[in-house]
Design a protein around this motif. Sequence first.
Motif, PDB file in Angstrom:
ATOM      1  N   ARG A   1       0.834  -1.206  -0.097  1.00  0.00           N
ATOM      2  CA  ARG A   1      -0.072   0.036  -0.078  1.00  0.00           C
ATOM      3  C   ARG A   1       0.827   1.252   0.094  1.00  0.00           C
ATOM      4  O   ARG A   1       1.566   1.636   0.839  1.00  0.00           O
ATOM      5  CB  ARG A   1      -0.888  -0.085   1.275  1.00  0.00           C
ATOM      6  CG  ARG A   1      -1.996  -0.940   1.200  1.00  0.00           C
ATOM      7  CD  ARG A   1      -2.894  -1.164   2.245  1.00  0.00           C
ATOM      8  NE  ARG A   1      -3.810  -1.982   2.170  1.00  0.00           N
ATOM      9  CZ  ARG A   1      -4.901  -2.510   3.184  1.00  0.00           C
ATOM     10  NH1 ARG A   1      -4.709  -1.943   4.323  1.00  0.00           N
ATOM     11  NH2 ARG A   1      -5.840  -3.484   2.794  1.00  0.00           N
ATOM     12  N   LYS A   2       0.920   1.980  -1.026  1.00  0.00           N
ATOM     13  CA  LYS A   2       1.697   3.014  -1.229  1.00  0.00           C
ATOM     14  C   LYS A   2       1.394   4.217  -0.234  1.00  0.00           C
ATOM     15  O   LYS A   2       0.287   4.609  -0.148  1.00  0.00           O
ATOM     16  CB  LYS A   2       1.631   3.733  -2.543  1.00  0.00           C
ATOM     17  CG  LYS A   2       2.172   2.689  -3.728  1.00  0.00           C
ATOM     18  CD  LYS A   2       3.765   2.379  -3.623  1.00  0.00           C
ATOM     19  CE  LYS A   2       4.225   1.689  -4.876  1.00  0.00           C
ATOM     20  NZ  LYS A   2       5.674   1.536  -4.591  1.00  0.00           N
TER      21      LYS A   2
ATOM     22  N   ASP B   1       5.796   3.348   2.629  1.00  0.00           N
ATOM     23  CA  ASP B   1       4.791   2.220   2.095  1.00  0.00           C
ATOM     24  C   ASP B   1       4.613   1.232   3.004  1.00  0.00           C
ATOM     25  O   ASP B   1       5.307   1.003   3.999  1.00  0.00           O
ATOM     26  CB  ASP B   1       5.236   1.650   0.717  1.00  0.00           C
ATOM     27  CG  ASP B   1       5.427   2.542  -0.387  1.00  0.00           C
ATOM     28  OD1 ASP B   1       5.097   3.607  -0.307  1.00  0.00           O
ATOM     29  OD2 ASP B   1       6.209   2.141  -1.331  1.00  0.00           O
TER      30      ASP B   1
END
Length: 207
Positions: free
Chosen positions: A172-173, A182
Amino acid sequence: MSPAARLLPAAARLGRVELRRMRWWDIPGVILLEHAAFPDDAWSVGMFWSELAEAGSRYYLVAEEYGAAQDTPHAPHAQDSPYAPDSPHAPDEGPDLIGYAGLLAGIGEAEVLTIAVDPKREGRGLGAVLLTELMREAARRDCDDVVLEVRVDNERAQQLYRRFGFAGIGVRKGYYQPMNIDALVMRSSDVIARFGSTDTDGERVTE
């Protein structure tokens, strides 16, 4: 000695470590530890109140240490396990809050929301003890998969999670703000088979 206590290396057994359910009166101490463990993105007091209010789907624990002076090696009493929630304490044996953890249980899947250990107690195996209890609670709630997010640069935590069968399933950036770091998403499966023991001789978590 209980199975969870065996996860603690010998050097860690300085006092008796007990797990119990987190209560509202623990929040001040939890917040102090939260800021020590996560100075960049600590949860607020309101967030912990909100989490504890969701008692049906949440499971929060605190770890307390009895009978050991901070940073001073101290042998436990021979008759006591280092992890003995039902053992008596002397009135002047006030515990130190040294860790906490939280779980969100859904239908068939649970999520580890947080695990924190006093930075001065890191490396003693307490994170593994807390995670063991979260996994057992997930199994008790019929959750066969457990997921979590961890910073991509936190290799120490990732190593712990891999020991419990977690593997990366995605990224998940910019998940961790304001640092814009992240998150690695990890999942552990077959939780009920691995942690759903019906053994009644294990340790207890006090209410």
